[in-house]
Design a protein around this motif. Sequence first.
Motif, PDB file in Angstrom:
ATOM      1  N   GLU A  82       0.817  -1.214   0.000  1.00 49.36           N
ATOM      2  CA  GLU A  82       0.000   0.000   0.000  1.00 49.36           C
ATOM      3  C   GLU A  82       0.852   1.266   0.000  1.00 49.36           C
ATOM      4  N   GLU A  83       2.130   1.108   0.343  1.00 45.96           N
ATOM      5  CA  GLU A  83       3.026   2.277   0.393  1.00 45.96           C
ATOM      6  C   GLU A  83       4.247   1.994  -0.466  1.00 45.96           C
ATOM      7  N   TRP A  84       4.579   2.923  -1.340  1.00 44.10           N
ATOM      8  CA  TRP A  84       5.737   2.729  -2.209  1.00 44.10           C
ATOM      9  C   TRP A  84       6.249   4.071  -2.713  1.00 44.10           C
ATOM     10  N   GLY A  85       7.475   4.086  -3.161  1.00 43.36           N
ATOM     11  CA  GLY A  85       7.997   5.315  -3.749  1.00 43.36           C
ATOM     12  C   GLY A  85       9.513   5.295  -3.828  1.00 43.36           C
ATOM     13  N   TYR A  86      10.059   6.227  -4.615  1.00 41.32           N
ATOM     14  CA  TYR A  86      11.505   6.361  -4.740  1.00 41.32           C
ATOM     15  C   TYR A  86      12.085   6.952  -3.468  1.00 41.32           C
ATOM     16  N   VAL A  87      13.304   6.568  -3.195  1.00 46.20           N
ATOM     17  CA  VAL A  87      14.053   7.184  -2.107  1.00 46.20           C
ATOM     18  C   VAL A  87      15.123   8.056  -2.773  1.00 46.20           C
ATOM     19  N   GLY A  88      15.096   9.331  -2.517  1.00 48.38           N
ATOM     20  CA  GLY A  88      16.019  10.236  -3.212  1.00 48.38           C
ATOM     21  C   GLY A  88      15.501  10.545  -4.611  1.00 48.38           C
ATOM     22  N   ASP A  89      16.345  11.238  -5.397  1.00 51.94           N
ATOM     23  CA  ASP A  89      15.859  11.638  -6.718  1.00 51.94           C
ATOM     24  C   ASP A  89      16.771  11.169  -7.851  1.00 51.94           C
ATOM     25  N   ASP A  90      17.549  10.091  -7.575  1.00 52.42           N
ATOM     26  CA  ASP A  90      18.421   9.604  -8.654  1.00 52.42           C
ATOM     27  C   ASP A  90      17.832   8.396  -9.391  1.00 52.42           C
ATOM     28  N   ASN A  91      16.582   8.074  -9.098  1.00 54.27           N
ATOM     29  CA  ASN A  91      15.894   6.943  -9.760  1.00 54.27           C
ATOM     30  C   ASN A  91      16.620   5.613  -9.556  1.00 54.27           C
ATOM     31  N   LYS A  92      17.341   5.490  -8.447  1.00 56.06           N
ATOM     32  CA  LYS A  92      18.093   4.249  -8.230  1.00 56.06           C
ATOM     33  C   LYS A  92      17.633   3.461  -7.007  1.00 56.06           C
ATOM     34  N   THR A  93      16.881   4.091  -6.132  1.00 54.77           N
ATOM     35  CA  THR A  93      16.457   3.410  -4.903  1.00 54.77           C
ATOM     36  C   THR A  93      14.946   3.567  -4.734  1.00 54.77           C
ATOM     37  N   PHE A  94      14.328   2.466  -4.356  1.00 53.72           N
ATOM     38  CA  PHE A  94      12.866   2.441  -4.290  1.00 53.72           C
ATOM     39  C   PHE A  94      12.484   1.569  -3.092  1.00 53.72           C
ATOM     40  N   ARG A  95      11.442   1.958  -2.398  1.00 47.20           N
ATOM     41  CA  ARG A  95      10.999   1.139  -1.262  1.00 47.20           C
ATOM     42  C   ARG A  95       9.505   0.880  -1.340  1.00 47.20           C
ATOM     43  N   PHE A  96       9.102  -0.293  -0.859  1.00 44.67           N
ATOM     44  CA  PHE A  96       7.658  -0.554  -0.686  1.00 44.67           C
ATOM     45  C   PHE A  96       7.437  -1.333   0.599  1.00 44.67           C
ATOM     46  N   THR A  97       6.232  -1.183   1.137  1.00 45.83           N
ATOM     47  CA  THR A  97       5.867  -1.868   2.374  1.00 45.83           C
ATOM     48  C   THR A  97       4.680  -2.779   2.106  1.00 45.83           C
ATOM     49  N   LEU A  98       4.828  -4.044   2.479  1.00 46.87           N
ATOM     50  CA  LEU A  98       3.744  -5.006   2.262  1.00 46.87           C
ATOM     51  C   LEU A  98       2.596  -4.758   3.228  1.00 46.87           C
ATOM     52  N   ARG A  99       1.416  -5.129   2.822  1.00 43.94           N
ATOM     53  CA  ARG A  99       0.294  -5.107   3.763  1.00 43.94           C
ATOM     54  C   ARG A  99       0.585  -6.122   4.867  1.00 43.94           C
ATOM     55  N   ASP A 100       0.063  -5.890   5.999  1.00 42.96           N
ATOM     56  CA  ASP A 100       0.293  -6.779   7.142  1.00 42.96           C
ATOM     57  C   ASP A 100      -0.653  -7.982   7.060  1.00 42.96           C
ATOM     58  N   GLY A 101      -0.145  -9.143   7.438  1.00 44.94           N
ATOM     59  CA  GLY A 101      -1.008 -10.321   7.591  1.00 44.94           C
ATOM     60  C   GLY A 101      -1.309 -11.077   6.308  1.00 44.94           C
ATOM     61  N   LEU A 102      -0.569 -10.815   5.235  1.00 41.00           N
ATOM     62  CA  LEU A 102      -0.838 -11.530   3.976  1.00 41.00           C
ATOM     63  C   LEU A 102      -0.277 -12.950   4.024  1.00 41.00           C
ATOM     64  N   ASP A 213      -8.976 -17.354   1.696  1.00 36.33           N
ATOM     65  CA  ASP A 213      -8.102 -16.674   2.656  1.00 36.33           C
ATOM     66  C   ASP A 213      -7.490 -15.384   2.106  1.00 36.33           C
ATOM     67  N   TYR A 214      -7.854 -15.015   0.903  1.00 32.51           N
ATOM     68  CA  TYR A 214      -7.276 -13.802   0.316  1.00 32.51           C
ATOM     69  C   TYR A 214      -7.747 -12.577   1.101  1.00 32.51           C
ATOM     70  N   PHE A 215      -6.855 -11.600   1.243  1.00 35.58           N
ATOM     71  CA  PHE A 215      -7.158 -10.493   2.160  1.00 35.58           C
ATOM     72  C   PHE A 215      -8.318  -9.626   1.699  1.00 35.58           C
ATOM     73  N   ASP A 216      -8.536  -9.530   0.394  1.00 35.44           N
ATOM     74  CA  ASP A 216      -9.590  -8.657  -0.109  1.00 35.44           C
ATOM     75  C   ASP A 216     -10.747  -9.518  -0.629  1.00 35.44           C
ATOM     76  N   GLU A 217     -11.807  -9.590   0.152  1.00 34.08           N
ATOM     77  CA  GLU A 217     -12.926 -10.462  -0.210  1.00 34.08           C
ATOM     78  C   GLU A 217     -13.582 -10.038  -1.525  1.00 34.08           C
ATOM     79  N   ASP A 218     -13.493  -8.747  -1.836  1.00 39.23           N
ATOM     80  CA  ASP A 218     -14.168  -8.247  -3.043  1.00 39.23           C
ATOM     81  C   ASP A 218     -13.355  -8.479  -4.313  1.00 39.23           C
ATOM     82  N   ALA A 219     -12.135  -8.971  -4.145  1.00 43.53           N
ATOM     83  CA  ALA A 219     -11.272  -9.101  -5.327  1.00 43.53           C
ATOM     84  C   ALA A 219     -11.757 -10.194  -6.271  1.00 43.53           C
ATOM     85  N   ALA A 220     -12.433 -11.189  -5.751  1.00 43.53           N
ATOM     86  CA  ALA A 220     -12.917 -12.286  -6.600  1.00 43.53           C
ATOM     87  C   ALA A 220     -14.403 -12.080  -6.873  1.00 43.53           C
ATOM     88  N   ALA A 221     -14.716 -11.660  -8.079  1.00 40.32           N
ATOM     89  CA  ALA A 221     -16.126 -11.401  -8.416  1.00 40.32           C
ATOM     90  C   ALA A 221     -16.865 -12.685  -8.784  1.00 40.32           C
TER      91      ALA A 221
END
Lengths: 515, 313
Positions: A82-102, A213-221
Amino acid sequence: MKRRTALVAGMAALALTLGGCAATGDGAAPADSTLTVGFNTPPASLDPLRAANGQGRWYMDPAYMSVLQVDNDGNVIAGLSEEWGYVGDDNKTFRFTLRDGLEFSDGEALTAQAVVDSFEYFVENGSGPTRAYFLGMTATAVSDLEVEITTETPNPIIDIMLTQDYFAFSPISSAGLADDNARAGQTFGVGPYVLDLDATIPDSVYTYTKNEDYFDEDAAAYETIEVRVIPDAAQLVQALNTGQVEVIQVDANVADTVSDSATVMSRLAAWSGLVITDREGVNVPALADERVRQALAFALDRPALAEVALGEYGEAGVQAALEGDPTWGFDPELEGFYELDLDKAKDLLAEAGYADGFTFTLLYQSANPTEANLVQAIAAQLQEIGVTMELKAVPDFGAWVNDFVSGQYSATIFGGVGLPQYLNAQFFWTPQAIMNPYQVSDPDLNAAFDTLASASADDAAEAARGVTRVVAEKALTIPVYNQENIFAHASTVDGFTWLGDSGLPNSILSWKPSS
Amino acid sequence: MLRLIGRRLALAIPLLFVVSIITFVIQSFLPGDVARSLLGVGATPEQYEAFRDALHLNEPVLTQYGIYLGGVFRGDFGTSVYTGQAVLQTIAQRLPVSLSLIIGGTLVSAIIGVTLGVLSATRGRILRRVVDVVSLVGGALPNFWLGLVLSLVFAGALGWFPSTGYVEFERSPQLWAWSLVLPIAALAIAGIGIVAKVTRDQVMTTMRQSFVRTLRAAGVSERSIIWKHALRSSGVPVLTVLGIVFVASLSGTVLVENVFVLPGLGSLAVSSTIRHDIPVIQGIALVFTVIVIIVNLLIDLAYGLINPKVRVS
């Protein structure tokens, strides 16, 4: 008499049975919550390490959710993170955080380390079409849920590369990573569906059932998704017309047979043309001269070739980019850059010292009727300027790859889709590109690519156009036509649309039963 | 009887061996490279070589065959290169589809063919002409073409039957039967013609024999003479033809299953051959051979049941 009565009764019962059955084949929607999709080829593999992207994702998306996703408008949105983005402005480092409990579908917890392990296995062992994009990229778990990505050179589209079309960040469980054989026919991802092995007949029907067991019940239509393999184009349309499947890709030759009750959509999806590989003249010295390659480009009557290959579902194409997202590198000023001009083509050949022409060999797949028609027509047109294009036909994709990587052939027929030019360049023209078996290094192309790689978001579009311009001006690749993709879906399906500006459909997970 | 079965089974072993060798050698000459097809354009040379080593593709053909045969003797028929599924499991999933088609096609050929044959032998010239035409047309038309026409008319235009797909019997017996109507029709037409013709000729010959006159003189009804005595007397040649129809249906499934997109062994044979999935091709060849051996054995046994003279000889 009794026998005759029994016979009549039997016939009547049979007739009633047949009548009842006939009603089910009358285009009605499935009564249960099942989505049925028809596709003309089975997956090369269900293993994300080898899977095909594009429409091949119909087999993958249900069971392998990626760290990020692309929505219907082409925007990058949350996936497993749910959270992601570049670290710094040289387009070389990127971070993301996983949802909890997946959790993976086999119950294993999804951690940052699991994502990293899966990514590293992908890069180390993968051989699919997207693996090469991730060489030079490193992933590290910086906490239980946080992953940091670093690249050797600037990369402006790391977020896009974490989405579902690239597979590297569609994590595989440790049980899956441990069993190469099982991955080919089972699913080990974090996804709203799981492949149901009991209801799946490989190469024929792939059945996915809802992952409770998928975290988002609405994802499967749907409760179930069935992907049926129907190789013949006419049968595929017939299956749609008779209600046996609800969504198909349509071959241009049978597009007019789709029932009026279905919705047909078409859009430009790919460019295609002559990929000149021997650009250093190893086997054919003439091809090292850009004037010679330009001559080839001027000798082609593209509108006629597009008509030969695709009829109303194609158009002449002159640049190795499609109109759409700015990162794809389409340059309006290049339109008409190479129009049929035999005199100019002959002059260029003469300037380069090849006034009497030369001979080169083109590799193509004979099983593809569009290609087979096209190469004959191209060869005939090049003959007009004294260039003999000999044709080397191979029966299938495996044979084509085998001969292509051997470096014996100076050119082939190939194309690209609507992709960031940053990726296309690494696939076609940079020294390590897959489609560059002679590993030709062009300084102008390299400079344009470096500019694109380090471009800020504001400069990315112009930098992408810069790569397209170099490719066109130096005729590194000679596009011939742009091809439409055609899809059709029954009225029982809602939510089927294009994926952003591309000629690909949106994710199968976005489709829903019509209300 | 037991000696016959034993002899046939003893002959089956070298036959299976020969079939597996021929299949293996032929497929090794097919153009294309399974490793390239599967790994794709993105594979490194190291990955490619490692994959070929894993599949023993760098070994001489005879060595490859020896490795395969060793696995078979251990009960391991290998796994599909593409799906990772065990070959025996792959075949077990698809065999019911093909058997439904072949047995259904043979039964339809037998029932309609024999009925038409007997009626044309006993009911006059017009029906005999009909049998001749059906036999000629059925034999001349390729079953895949017939399948396409049936699909276009009865599935596409009229919407009476599904154009593609198979429904498992356990899921719905009604839809199972429904999904097989057109494929069985496409497969059975040729069989109906030839069975009808052979039955007609045999029954006509039998009806001219002296025992038939004796039966008539004894007051046995014409229906009983035809359907009980004459037909039984004509049974051996008809059974022989039905055996041929069964085996022909086996090869017919290869095309018919593709036309109707049925997940049987025939369609698997085509896709596996195109993709060079050697273990699966070998498995299918062996299964088809075993089926032919069993059918021939059953027909030999049936000869004895129909005609005691055959049993004695």
